[in-house]
Design a protein around this motif. Structure first.
Motif, PDB file in Angstrom:
ATOM      1  N   LYS A 169       0.817  -1.203   0.028  1.00  0.00           N
ATOM      2  CA  LYS A 169      -0.021  -0.047   0.201  1.00  0.00           C
ATOM      3  C   LYS A 169       0.906   1.400  -0.058  1.00  0.00           C
ATOM      4  CE  LYS A 169      -3.230  -2.566   3.125  1.00  0.00           C
ATOM      5  NZ  LYS A 169      -2.433  -3.564   3.516  1.00  0.00           N
ATOM      6  N   SER A 207      -1.589   0.797  -5.997  1.00  0.00           N
ATOM      7  CA  SER A 207      -0.463   1.285  -5.691  1.00  0.00           C
ATOM      8  C   SER A 207       0.358   1.597  -6.888  1.00  0.00           C
ATOM      9  CB  SER A 207       0.458   0.646  -4.776  1.00  0.00           C
ATOM     10  OG  SER A 207      -0.085   0.495  -3.464  1.00  0.00           O
ATOM     11  N   GLU A 244      -4.197  -4.614  -3.987  1.00  0.00           N
ATOM     12  CA  GLU A 244      -3.500  -3.362  -3.380  1.00  0.00           C
ATOM     13  C   GLU A 244      -2.535  -3.029  -4.151  1.00  0.00           C
ATOM     14  OE1 GLU A 244      -4.826  -4.753   1.201  1.00  0.00           O
ATOM     15  OE2 GLU A 244      -2.814  -5.187   0.415  1.00  0.00           O
ATOM     16  N   SER A 283      -8.134  -3.805   4.344  1.00  0.00           N
ATOM     17  CA  SER A 283      -7.603  -3.506   2.838  1.00  0.00           C
ATOM     18  C   SER A 283      -7.974  -2.109   2.490  1.00  0.00           C
ATOM     19  CB  SER A 283      -8.017  -4.487   1.860  1.00  0.00           C
ATOM     20  OG  SER A 283      -7.653  -4.181   0.637  1.00  0.00           O
ATOM     21  N   ASP A 284      -6.707  -1.483   2.132  1.00  0.00           N
ATOM     22  CA  ASP A 284      -6.735  -0.018   1.679  1.00  0.00           C
ATOM     23  C   ASP A 284      -6.400  -0.206   0.197  1.00  0.00           C
ATOM     24  OD1 ASP A 284      -7.144   1.140   3.923  1.00  0.00           O
ATOM     25  OD2 ASP A 284      -5.124   1.018   4.561  1.00  0.00           O
ATOM     26  N   GLN A 285      -7.354   0.498  -0.603  1.00  0.00           N
ATOM     27  CA  GLN A 285      -7.231   0.582  -2.125  1.00  0.00           C
ATOM     28  C   GLN A 285      -7.783   1.891  -2.573  1.00  0.00           C
ATOM     29  OE1 GLN A 285      -8.461  -2.991  -4.238  1.00  0.00           O
ATOM     30  NE2 GLN A 285      -8.336  -4.149  -2.269  1.00  0.00           N
ATOM     31  N   TYR A 330      -6.286  -9.779  -2.078  1.00  0.00           N
ATOM     32  CA  TYR A 330      -6.123  -8.426  -1.599  1.00  0.00           C
ATOM     33  C   TYR A 330      -4.704  -7.939  -1.918  1.00  0.00           C
ATOM     34  CZ  TYR A 330     -10.485  -8.858   1.388  1.00  0.00           C
ATOM     35  OH  TYR A 330     -11.866  -8.782   1.616  1.00  0.00           O
ATOM     36  N   LYS A 387     -11.555   1.921   1.879  1.00  0.00           N
ATOM     37  CA  LYS A 387     -10.962   1.220   3.078  1.00  0.00           C
ATOM     38  C   LYS A 387     -12.103   0.058   3.498  1.00  0.00           C
ATOM     39  CE  LYS A 387      -8.561   2.457   6.974  1.00  0.00           C
ATOM     40  NZ  LYS A 387      -7.461   1.510   6.873  1.00  0.00           N
TER      41      LYS A 387
END
Length: 406
Positions: free
Chosen positions: A48, A161, A157, A322-324, A153, A328
């Motif tokens: 990330k 990024s 991710e 999970s951050d994309q 995930y 969130k």
């Protein structure tokens, strides 16, 4: 207590275990062994913020160097080649031996490998360590074409990024939908939509047949015969637990090092914690290996208590995140075995919704996208048995699964 505690593995579980031992007033030596020379560091940001360039390497450290010095924790950069349980010694690859009175194994997991013709070409990367990310970033120049294999995930991710730093990105997923093993179809469709709206090409049902290039990968060949151009490739198709050391020492293995509710292995002098373990979870009625930082931390605290002779059991609800992009996702519980889905919000249009997984009318898990209050509600509801009125707004969408177990 003037005994030596040896901890093999210095990621989240290992560091937490060492810290917890001191908090529980372990008075003897603590030796934390890692095959990486750097300070132990966080792994979730690797795919990330760190890959995207939003986090400096210094901020990755779980604890600063002063913590280990102040706590009297000896950091040892070495590879453990074997465990002599009878002699209570660790054999290091360089020939040294480390005696122990209590042993903790926190060896984590490694990326699962994709076997195909050409898989040894340069330019094919896996993402697990900080050095892996540095190698990827050296190839991730503006405008280049990245192919990410795996729509879980970590793969998504990584794709997010790479897209943020200006690359052309294609995601190849062998299954018929991304996140297919862990989410409902509506959540999978949401993530495909988000990535495509950000300019990522998402291909499902895409089986990799081979990699082509001279010394460096230039194309990914699919089973359909199609060739996907690539300036480099990142593979994220899951992980395998690092159980070889424990298995060679004769400890019980079942999709991970077998531990009980006290994080104890089949040897009463050896505990284990983190991604390398499998634990019989009464809430789900089966043995589960979790790849989760919160779970690793809890297991480590329980393992430390067990090493100190205290009574503590693993009990917390599994949760993940999970951050994309600006999305969130917070996940409470495990959705395996759901028979109904209730969705609050519109995942086909919005970037904020919750997906509640029910079994026999009770909540067993929830995927909460930009909905922290729903996440907190879901954790509490699941812990208390799941028999709660769902916090849904106007007209939630109930989607029965016709008895099919997911």
């Amino acid at each position: 207590m003037n005994a030596t505690a040896a901890i093999v593995g210095a990621s989240h579980a290992g560091v937490q275990l060492a810290a917890s031992l001191r908090q529980l007033e372990w008075g003897g030596d603590i030796v934390l062994i890692s095959d990486e020379a750097s300070l132990p560091y966080q792994r979730p940001p690797l795919s990330k913020a760190y890959l995207a360039g939003d986090m400096a390497v210094e901020r990755l450290a779980i604890r600063g160097a002063e913590f280990y010095a102040k706590s009297g924790i000896t950091r040892l950069n070495a590879t453990v080649s074997s465990v002599d349980r009878e002699a209570r010694e660790l054999q290091l690859a360089d020939g040294r031996r480390v005696p122990y009175d209590r042993l903790a194994i926190c060896t984590g997991a490694r990326p699962a490998r994709l076997s195909a013709p050409g898989d040894k070409l340069d330019g094919i990367f896996y993402l697990r360590t900080a050095s892996d990310v540095e190698a990827i970033r050296s190839s991730a120049l503006l405008g280049r074409r990245a192919v990410v294999i795996g729509g879980g995930y970590v793969g998504l991710e990584t794709a997010a990024s790479l897209r943020r730093i200006g690359l052309e990105v294609t995601v190849l997923e062998a299954a018929e939908r991304v996140l297919g093993r862990v989410t409902a179809p509506e959540v999978s469709s949401f993530y495909s939509r988000v990535h495509m709206s950000e300019g990522v090409v998402v291909r499902t049902g895409a089986m990799v047949e081979a990699f082509c290039g001279d010394n460096w990968v230039r194309e990914v060949v699919l089973s359909s015969g199609e060739h996907i151009p690539a300036d480099f490739v990142v593979i994220g198709i899951g992980v395998d637990p690092n159980t070889e050391l424990a298995a060679a020492a004769g400890l019980a293995i079942d999709n991970g090092i077998v531990i009980d509710d006290r994080a104890q292995t089949s040897d009463p002098l050896v505990v284990a914690a983190g991604d390398c373990t499998s634990h019989l979870m009464a809430r789900y009625g089966r043995r589960i290996r979790l790849e989760s930082i919160p779970s690793a931390g809890e297991q480590a605290k329980v393992a430390a208590a067990t090493m100190c002779g205290n009574r503590k059991e693993i009990a917390a609800l599994p949760w993940f995140w999970s951050d994309q992009y600006d999305v969130k996702m917070q996940i409470a519980g495990l959705s395996t075995g759901y028979d109904e889905v209730v969705i609050d919000g519109d995942p086909s249009r919005d970037r904020s919704f919750s997906c509640f997984y029910l079994r026999a009318g009770s909540i067993i898990a929830a995927d909460c996208v930009n909905r922290p209050r729903d996440f907190m509600f879901s954790k509490q509801a699941i812990m208390q048995g799941g028999h709660f009125e769902l916090p849904v707004s106007d007209g939630p969408s109930k989607i029965p699964t016709a008895g099919e177990e997911r």
